[in-house]
Motif scaffolding. Structure first.
Motif, PDB file in Angstrom:
ATOM      1  N   GLY A 440      -5.419  36.937  95.473  1.00 45.33           N
ATOM      2  CA  GLY A 440      -4.195  37.008  94.670  1.00 45.33           C
ATOM      3  C   GLY A 440      -3.732  38.451  94.474  1.00 45.33           C
ATOM      4  O   GLY A 440      -4.448  39.409  94.751  1.00 45.33           O
ATOM      5  N   ALA A 441      -2.487  38.578  93.974  1.00 41.11           N
ATOM      6  CA  ALA A 441      -1.872  39.896  93.764  1.00 41.11           C
ATOM      7  C   ALA A 441      -2.317  40.475  92.428  1.00 41.11           C
ATOM      8  O   ALA A 441      -1.622  40.381  91.414  1.00 41.11           O
ATOM      9  CB  ALA A 441      -0.347  39.779  93.822  1.00 41.11           C
ATOM     10  N   VAL A 442      -3.495  41.090  92.416  1.00 38.55           N
ATOM     11  CA  VAL A 442      -4.073  41.598  91.171  1.00 38.55           C
ATOM     12  C   VAL A 442      -3.208  42.696  90.566  1.00 38.55           C
ATOM     13  O   VAL A 442      -2.919  42.701  89.367  1.00 38.55           O
ATOM     14  CB  VAL A 442      -5.508  42.114  91.434  1.00 38.55           C
ATOM     15  N   THR A 445       0.257  41.354  88.984  1.00 41.11           N
ATOM     16  CA  THR A 445       0.267  40.262  88.006  1.00 41.11           C
ATOM     17  C   THR A 445      -0.491  40.574  86.726  1.00 41.11           C
ATOM     18  O   THR A 445      -0.180  40.014  85.673  1.00 41.11           O
ATOM     19  CB  THR A 445      -0.342  38.990  88.635  1.00 41.11           C
ATOM     20  N   VAL A 446      -1.472  41.469  86.787  1.00 42.14           N
ATOM     21  CA  VAL A 446      -2.320  41.738  85.623  1.00 42.14           C
ATOM     22  C   VAL A 446      -1.744  42.923  84.849  1.00 42.14           C
ATOM     23  O   VAL A 446      -1.491  43.986  85.424  1.00 42.14           O
ATOM     24  CB  VAL A 446      -3.773  42.036  86.043  1.00 42.14           C
ATOM     25  N   TRP A 479     -10.105  37.038  91.108  1.00 42.21           N
ATOM     26  CA  TRP A 479      -8.974  36.148  91.355  1.00 42.21           C
ATOM     27  C   TRP A 479      -7.841  36.461  90.381  1.00 42.21           C
ATOM     28  O   TRP A 479      -8.076  36.829  89.231  1.00 42.21           O
ATOM     29  CB  TRP A 479      -9.368  34.689  91.130  1.00 42.21           C
ATOM     30  N   SER A 480      -6.602  36.263  90.820  1.00 45.82           N
ATOM     31  CA  SER A 480      -5.455  36.291  89.911  1.00 45.82           C
ATOM     32  C   SER A 480      -4.484  35.213  90.368  1.00 45.82           C
ATOM     33  O   SER A 480      -3.734  35.388  91.324  1.00 45.82           O
ATOM     34  CB  SER A 480      -4.768  37.660  89.923  1.00 45.82           C
ATOM     35  N   GLU A 484      -3.745  33.579  85.251  1.00 41.79           N
ATOM     36  CA  GLU A 484      -5.114  33.860  84.796  1.00 41.79           C
ATOM     37  C   GLU A 484      -5.780  34.800  85.789  1.00 41.79           C
ATOM     38  O   GLU A 484      -5.573  34.712  86.997  1.00 41.79           O
ATOM     39  CB  GLU A 484      -5.913  32.564  84.685  1.00 41.79           C
ATOM     40  N   VAL A 485      -6.601  35.723  85.277  1.00 43.66           N
ATOM     41  CA  VAL A 485      -7.404  36.594  86.104  1.00 43.66           C
ATOM     42  C   VAL A 485      -8.875  36.285  85.820  1.00 43.66           C
ATOM     43  O   VAL A 485      -9.260  36.059  84.667  1.00 43.66           O
ATOM     44  CB  VAL A 485      -7.090  38.082  85.833  1.00 43.66           C
TER      45      VAL A 485
END
Length: 547
Positions: A440-442, A445-446, A479-480, A484-485
């Protein structure tokens, strides 16, 4: 007898009419001489001062004295062909209060602005071009108007009314006032040049004062810039606007003078700063190194005089000096900040390379000593407690190092980069490189707040593996997805941590607390001798904290 009569006629060749004519001509010459002397006195009086306001008033007074007018005025013409100034004599204060607003250039006054030629009227009240008088205005009848020129440009007009020793102004009155107006134009130009040089000197002095203030690191330079600019420009208000992140917007940093208190902090479009503000306005860009670093705004009340080309020229020079001084001050502040950041990096490096390694070596030594020494349960618990204290101290120092490095960087590395750095740092203590995988695009997104917690959790998890697990392999997955991460840390060590995480409880409790704080979950599964699986999750963004 005839001879006697002829002799008598020879003695008296002229009659009484001739003598009377000669006497009248002599009187006229005396009057003309007197009026010419009056014109010379008027010229001397007009040219005797270099203050523009004084010169304008003296011109009107001299014109009234020259042609014996009861009332006189000088109207200064603005760029928009209205009267920006109206200097008057013959009106007492109570009369001025009754009249109210001064004329702006309508009726006969406006006619002279549109058609700048001498104008004489026997009775201004009967002329169809007249606009009438406002309530409280004194009655006026005879009128003489003459333009004042500076070179080929009309500066303003002289208005004279109510000749006191006659019912109307004469052609000779008109010629005298025209002669005075010609001298007045020269005097006005000299006064304007002198006043302009004085104002230019004040602008230069203000620039020097502010530059010294900036170089001496004085407090709040923007307020000083706004205040001095307002003072020198004879403005009613001033403001300094600086750009926001968007080049199309400016924010009001400082405002002085007749401004509402809530203006500071207002965001305005760069294309039209202070839109809707009435009255004369001057917006000067602050240009340094070819780029705009803000704007200086100066304004006057609605009834204030317009800014001139000379005002704009001088304010632009001031703004250029100030922009350069601000740029130099910012460069100096950046240099000082870089020095502080470099010192923080040095402290962080020393903590990591020396302090943590020595504490970690001491903790490992205590663990080995505890395993080799036969001790009572109480002594074993005390040794375990000391080791846990050292572990917690290492964790706190690592957090401090991270914060120092974070504050010491102008541009933080991406979250992915920070996690990679932690894995690299753990390689030395583990004796091997952990395997790290992203899903995922950490980075995109975080949020920063959640990312800080995630970094701290991974650092603590790998530290626990290095201290307690005796592992030869570690797999880390981040994961993201779906808001949720999650991070999973799986090792093949000796295990032995119960599901509630009571072993090594200090670090695990911190990780559990972080997860709950961010709306996530935390779990540890560690069957004896079969390694450990640690899972930590959180929402990618937490509104209350991100704000």
């Amino acid at each position: 007898m005839n001879a006697d009569a002829g002799s008598e006629n020879a003695v008296q060749p002229y009659g009484d009419d001739f003598v009377t004519h000669r006497v009248d001509r002599a009187k006229d010459l005396i009057v003309t001489q007197s009026r010419l002397r009056g014109l010379l006195r008027a010229n001397r009086m007009v040219a005797s001062d270099l203050s523009l306001s004084v010169v304008l008033t003296r011109i009107v007074e001299a014109a009234c004295d020259l042609v014996d007018a009861r009332y006189g005025a000088l109207g200064v013409i603005a760029h928009d062909q209205h009267l920006e100034q109206f200097i008057h004599v013959g009106f007492d204060e109570s009369m001025v209060r009754r009249i109210g607003d001064l004329p702006r250039g309508k009726g006969i006054l406006g006619l002279l602005i549109r058609e700048p030629y001498p104008l004489r009227l026997d009775d201004i009240t009967t002329d169809r071009r007249a606009d009438g008088f406002p309530p409280g205005h004194p009655p006026m009848h005879s009128f003489l108007g003459v333009p004042i020129r500076i070179g080929t440009k009309v500066f303003g007009n002289l208005y004279l009314t109510d000749k006191q020793n006659a019912s109307r102004f004469t052609a000779e009155d008109e010629e005298l006032v025209q002669a005075l107006a010609a001298s007045a134009g020269v005097a006005i130009e000299n006064a304007r040049l002198f006043e302009e040089s004085q104002r230019r000197q004040r602008w230069l002095q203000a620039s020097a004062d502010i530059t010294r203030h900036l170089l001496a690191e004085g407090p709040n330079p923007l307020e000083l810039i706004a205040r001095r600019a307002q003072e020198v420009a004879d403005a009613d208000f001033s403001a300094v606007l600086l750009p926001r992140s968007s080049p199309e917007e400016l924010i009001v940093q400082v405002a002085t003078g007749e401004y509402p208190d809530g203006l500071v902090g207002t965001v305005v479009p760069a294309s039209d700063p202070l839109a809707g503000r009435s009255g004369p306005l001057m917006v000067i860009p602050l240009i340094a190194s070819g780029e705009s670093v803000g704007a200086l705004v100066l304004g006057r009340r609605t009834d204030g005089r317009l800014f001139t080309d000379a005002d704009i020229d001088m304010a632009s020079g001031f703004a250029g000096h100030i922009a350069l001084a601000l740029e130099l001050a910012q460069a100096r502040a950046d240099r000082d900040r870089i020095a502080v950041l470099e010192e923080r990096d040095r402290i962080a490096r020393d903590l990591h390379d020396h302090v943590i390694q020595r504490i970690f070596a001491t903790a490992i030594g205590l663990q080995g000593l505890a395993a080799q020494t036969e001790a009572t349960n109480q002594q074993s618990e005390r040794l375990a407690s000391y080791i846990d204290d050292l572990d917690e101290t290492i964790g706190q120092i690592r957090t401090t190092i991270f914060q120092l490095r974070r504050r010491g960087r102008h541009n933080l590395p991406s979250l992915r980069g920070q996690l990679l750095d932690i894995v690299d740092d753990a390689t030395a203590s583990l004796g091997f490189t952990p395997h790290l995988r992203f899903e995922g695009a950490v980075d995109s997104t975080v949020s920063d707040v959640v990312g800080e917690h995630l970094v701290a959790v991974l650092r603590e998890a790998l530290s626990n593996v290095a201290r307690h697990a005796r592992a030869t392999q570690v797999h880390v997955t981040v994961w993201s997805t779906d808001g949720e991460v999650r991070v999973d840390v799986i090792d093949n060590g000796i295990g032995g941590v119960d599901p509630d995480g009571r072993k090594h409880s200090s670090g695990l409790a911190n990780m559990r607390s972080r997860a709950e704080e961010l709306g996530g979950r935390f779990s540890v599964f560690s069957p004896a001798g079969a390694g450990t699986r640690l899972s930590w999750s959180a929402r990618t963004r937490v509104p209350d904290q991100d704000a």
